[in-house]
Design a protein around this motif. Structure first.
Motif, mmCIF file in Angstrom:
data_model
loop_
_atom_site.group_PDB
_atom_site.id
_atom_site.type_symbol
_atom_site.label_atom_id
_atom_site.label_comp_id
_atom_site.label_asym_id
_atom_site.label_seq_id
_atom_site.Cartn_x
_atom_site.Cartn_y
_atom_site.Cartn_z
ATOM 1 N N ASP A 50 10.784 -14.483 -4.661
ATOM 2 C CA ASP A 50 9.827 -14.571 -5.808
ATOM 3 C C ASP A 50 8.650 -13.803 -5.463
ATOM 4 O OD1 ASP A 50 9.598 -16.535 -4.059
ATOM 5 O OD2 ASP A 50 9.433 -18.000 -5.598
ATOM 6 N N PHE A 51 8.186 -14.016 -4.323
ATOM 7 C CA PHE A 51 6.827 -13.684 -3.775
ATOM 8 C C PHE A 51 7.076 -11.880 -3.659
ATOM 9 C CE2 PHE A 51 3.719 -11.933 -0.418
ATOM 10 C CZ PHE A 51 2.721 -12.682 -0.904
ATOM 11 N N VAL A 52 8.240 -11.473 -3.219
ATOM 12 C CA VAL A 52 8.516 -9.983 -3.007
ATOM 13 C C VAL A 52 8.413 -9.485 -4.390
ATOM 14 C CG1 VAL A 52 10.192 -8.297 -2.279
ATOM 15 C CG2 VAL A 52 9.541 -10.131 -0.961
ATOM 16 N N ARG A 53 9.001 -10.074 -5.407
ATOM 17 C CA ARG A 53 8.969 -9.726 -6.747
ATOM 18 C C ARG A 53 7.783 -9.325 -7.245
ATOM 19 N NH1 ARG A 53 12.250 -6.494 -10.005
ATOM 20 N NH2 ARG A 53 10.509 -5.322 -9.216
ATOM 21 N N GLU A 54 6.827 -10.414 -7.208
ATOM 22 C CA GLU A 54 5.499 -10.324 -7.614
ATOM 23 C C GLU A 54 4.762 -9.330 -6.866
ATOM 24 O OE1 GLU A 54 3.152 -13.983 -7.422
ATOM 25 O OE2 GLU A 54 4.741 -15.129 -8.290
ATOM 26 N N ALA A 55 4.900 -9.220 -5.575
ATOM 27 C CA ALA A 55 4.058 -8.204 -4.932
ATOM 28 C C ALA A 55 4.686 -6.686 -5.268
ATOM 29 C CB ALA A 55 4.257 -8.263 -3.269
ATOM 30 N N PHE A 56 5.594 -6.503 -5.695
ATOM 31 C CA PHE A 56 6.265 -5.273 -6.273
ATOM 32 C C PHE A 56 6.704 -5.328 -7.553
ATOM 33 C CE2 PHE A 56 6.557 -5.574 -1.573
ATOM 34 C CZ PHE A 56 6.066 -4.462 -1.238
ATOM 35 N N PRO A 57 5.824 -5.394 -8.440
ATOM 36 C CA PRO A 57 6.446 -5.648 -10.012
ATOM 37 C C PRO A 57 6.843 -4.582 -10.411
ATOM 38 C CG PRO A 57 3.987 -5.518 -9.858
ATOM 39 C CD PRO A 57 4.553 -5.658 -8.508
ATOM 40 N N ASN A 58 6.754 -3.196 -9.961
ATOM 41 C CA ASN A 58 7.182 -2.047 -10.704
ATOM 42 C C ASN A 58 8.399 -1.522 -9.794
ATOM 43 O OD1 ASN A 58 5.384 -2.446 -12.967
ATOM 44 N ND2 ASN A 58 3.865 -1.337 -11.361
ATOM 45 N N ALA A 59 8.730 -1.863 -8.873
ATOM 46 C CA ALA A 59 9.741 -1.148 -7.768
ATOM 47 C C ALA A 59 10.943 -1.780 -8.480
ATOM 48 C CB ALA A 59 9.375 -1.591 -6.373
ATOM 49 N N VAL A 60 12.085 -0.775 -8.107
ATOM 50 C CA VAL A 60 13.357 -1.417 -8.119
ATOM 51 C C VAL A 60 13.822 -2.372 -7.010
ATOM 52 C CG1 VAL A 60 16.007 -0.444 -8.149
ATOM 53 C CG2 VAL A 60 14.036 0.825 -9.356
ATOM 54 N N LEU A 61 14.143 -3.412 -7.323
ATOM 55 C CA LEU A 61 14.270 -4.537 -6.387
ATOM 56 C C LEU A 61 15.916 -4.858 -5.925
ATOM 57 C CD1 LEU A 61 13.170 -6.537 -4.067
ATOM 58 C CD2 LEU A 61 13.376 -8.187 -6.321
ATOM 59 N N ILE A 62 16.206 -4.454 -4.726
ATOM 60 C CA ILE A 62 17.645 -4.545 -4.315
ATOM 61 C C ILE A 62 17.496 -5.577 -3.474
ATOM 62 C CG2 ILE A 62 19.917 -3.597 -3.334
ATOM 63 C CD1 ILE A 62 18.164 -0.761 -4.147
ATOM 64 N N ILE A 63 18.544 -6.593 -3.480
ATOM 65 C CA ILE A 63 18.728 -7.578 -2.679
ATOM 66 C C ILE A 63 20.050 -7.533 -1.943
ATOM 67 C CG2 ILE A 63 18.736 -10.279 -2.340
ATOM 68 C CD1 ILE A 63 15.911 -8.853 -3.175
ATOM 69 N N SER A 77 1.037 -1.307 0.064
ATOM 70 C CA SER A 77 -0.063 -0.061 0.188
ATOM 71 C C SER A 77 0.999 1.380 -0.094
ATOM 72 C CB SER A 77 -1.021 -0.092 1.227
ATOM 73 O OG SER A 77 -0.240 0.099 2.429
ATOM 74 N N VAL A 78 1.978 1.215 0.325
ATOM 75 C CA VAL A 78 2.909 2.204 0.549
ATOM 76 C C VAL A 78 3.611 2.899 -0.863
ATOM 77 C CG1 VAL A 78 3.522 1.970 2.994
ATOM 78 C CG2 VAL A 78 5.276 1.392 1.127
ATOM 79 N N LYS A 79 3.373 1.783 -1.852
ATOM 80 C CA LYS A 79 3.725 1.996 -3.363
ATOM 81 C C LYS A 79 5.176 2.331 -3.352
ATOM 82 C CE LYS A 79 -0.576 2.819 -5.293
ATOM 83 N NZ LYS A 79 -1.309 2.002 -4.392
ATOM 84 N N PRO A 80 6.137 1.616 -3.071
ATOM 85 C CA PRO A 80 7.582 2.037 -3.133
ATOM 86 C C PRO A 80 8.166 2.066 -4.321
ATOM 87 C CG PRO A 80 7.394 -0.191 -2.555
ATOM 88 C CD PRO A 80 6.158 0.274 -2.578
#
Ligand code: PMP
Length: 407
Positions: free
Chosen positions: A177-190, A155-158
């Motif tokens: 994989d779940f995180v990627r699905e939950a935030f498809p448009n965010a830049v994902l840093i691991i 809901s915070v739309k990061p």
């Protein structure tokens, strides 16, 4: 394996060394160190700049290491940047984002409540200067991040989601994989500092934008880390450090930058360290990454099962299948530093005690604790070269500690 790791033949305080501090740093293999010594003694030179033979040998060895890392991650070599470690990788990203206008006032960066300071403080400090907001995926009172908590945070739309792949305190592997699905448009840093050493991460398959990790936590040298970044993102980013090989042209007015990956490698890098990390990857690959993962899994299970039988321990983290390689705990009635100290002095066991560079998480664990929580824990962490015997020795040591302090 023991002959490959000479320090395991050492005694500490008159006892066989039992090394259970692998989450802080792992032991080194003799064959890798010998190859590094050979490189330093017979092939060493500065890289990239000169045309002489030693320089081209050293450059080739350095670039071969990059290719090995690229293969290991399923990335392209120009997407692999050598850093000094995980901490440097995250600082590079944060600073580069703000300089490139990729992170502005009003943007939201989402972290979790279980992050290491390395994936927390650089964001916190930059947010003070640049006005973006930080939000957190909440951990429960055992320090566990649930899928519900991840979903709730959508809901915070990061703009950026920066999370650890595995907590260095709770041992939980987050569902990437779940995180990627939950935030498809965010830049994902691991932050892969804990997971990468024992579980391969395929950056393409997981659609990760950036991955950082440290060589020293997987039998490699200290002072070497990797930042993987998607090429199209790295190309849009301003460098973090300036000077040396990262330069293309310089005038008295301004400068332009080299192509990837050199654009992000300023100054003379840790040449022998990077080359040594290449040797380390060969070493691990020869053993078999799948075997390493399996062995760590067997030892982690045994650690949890053994600890579950000790009723004087308070354990943190999930302890189910999402849990790997380390357990944080407290011996009721004994301060963690005393536990670690007595284990070392009386049994030759190396464990870590403290807040594990995750002070905010300690306040979460305190809320769920049934003891007088000392704002720190003891942590026992395994790598594939540990044995069940090591864990049995730890169990004996803990019984001794409890008896010594509490009776
Ligand atoms: N993140 C995590 C999860 C870690 O466990 C560590 C090391 N304890 C770091 C980041 C920082 O790694 P380094 O000190 O190698 O930069």
């Amino acid at each position: 394996m023991k002959s490959e790791i000479p320090v395991l033949d050492r005694t500490v305080n008159g006892k066989r060394l039992v090394y259970l501090d692998n989450a802080a740093s792992t032991l080194k293999a003799k064959s890798v160190i010998e190859k590094m010594a050979d490189f330093y003694l017979y092939h060493y030179s500065n890289i990239h700049r000169a045309v002489h033979t030693l320089a081209s040998e050293a450059t080739m060895a350095y670039e071969q290491a990059r290719e090995k890392v690229a293969q290991f991650l399923n990335a392209q070599p120009e997407e692999v940047i050598f850093t000094s470690g995980t901490t440097m990788g995250i600082n590079l990203l944060v600073n580069s984002f703000v300089r490139s206008g990729l992170l502005k006032e009003g943007d939201v960066v989402l972290l979790t409540q279980v992050e290491h300071h390395a994936n927390l403080v650089p964001w916190l400090r930059a947010s003070k200067f640049h006005g973006f907001r930080i939000d957190y995926i909440q951990a429960d009172e055992k320090g566990v991040i649930s899928k519900e908590a991840i979903e709730k945070a959508t809901s915070v739309k990061p703009k950026i989601v920066s999370i650890t792949a595995q907590s260095n305190v709770t041992g939980q592997e987050l569902p990437l994989d779940f995180v990627r699905e939950a935030f498809p448009n965010a830049v994902l840093i691991i932050d892969g500092a804990q997971l990468v050493p024992h579980k391969k991460i395929n950056v393409r398959a997981l659609n990760i934008d950036f991955l950082v990790f440290s060589a020293h936590k997987m039998m490699g040298p200290t002072g070497v880390g990797v930042l993987y970044g998607k090429k199209e993102l790295l190309e849009r980013m301003e460098p973090f450090l300036y000077g040396g090989e990262m330069i293309d042209k310089v005038t008295f007015e301004d400068a332009t930058f080299n192509i990837l990956p050199y654009k992000f490698e300023a100054g003379t890098p840790h040449i022998a360290g990077v080359v040594g990390f290449g040797y380390t990857l060969d070493f691990l690959e020869n053993l078999g990454f799948e075997k390493i993962e399996k062995q760590v899994e067997i030892l982690s299970r045994y650690l949890v099962d053994s600890f579950s039988k000790l009723d004087f321990l308070e354990l943190y983290g999930p302890l189910d299948d999402s849990h790997h390689s380390l357990v944080s705990f407290n011996v009721q009635g004994v301060h963690p530093h005393d536990v670690s100290h007595v284990l070392d002095q009386m049994f030759g066991i190396a464990t870590r005690s403290g807040h594990h560079c995750a002070q905010p998480l300690m306040s979460v664990l305190k809320r769920g604790s049934k003891i007088d929580f000392p704002n720190s824990t003891v942590r026992a962490s395994v790598y594939f070269y540990n044995t069940m015997d090591d864990i049995d020795t730890l169990v004996e040591g803990l019984k001794y500690v409890r008896k010594m302090f509490v009776g």
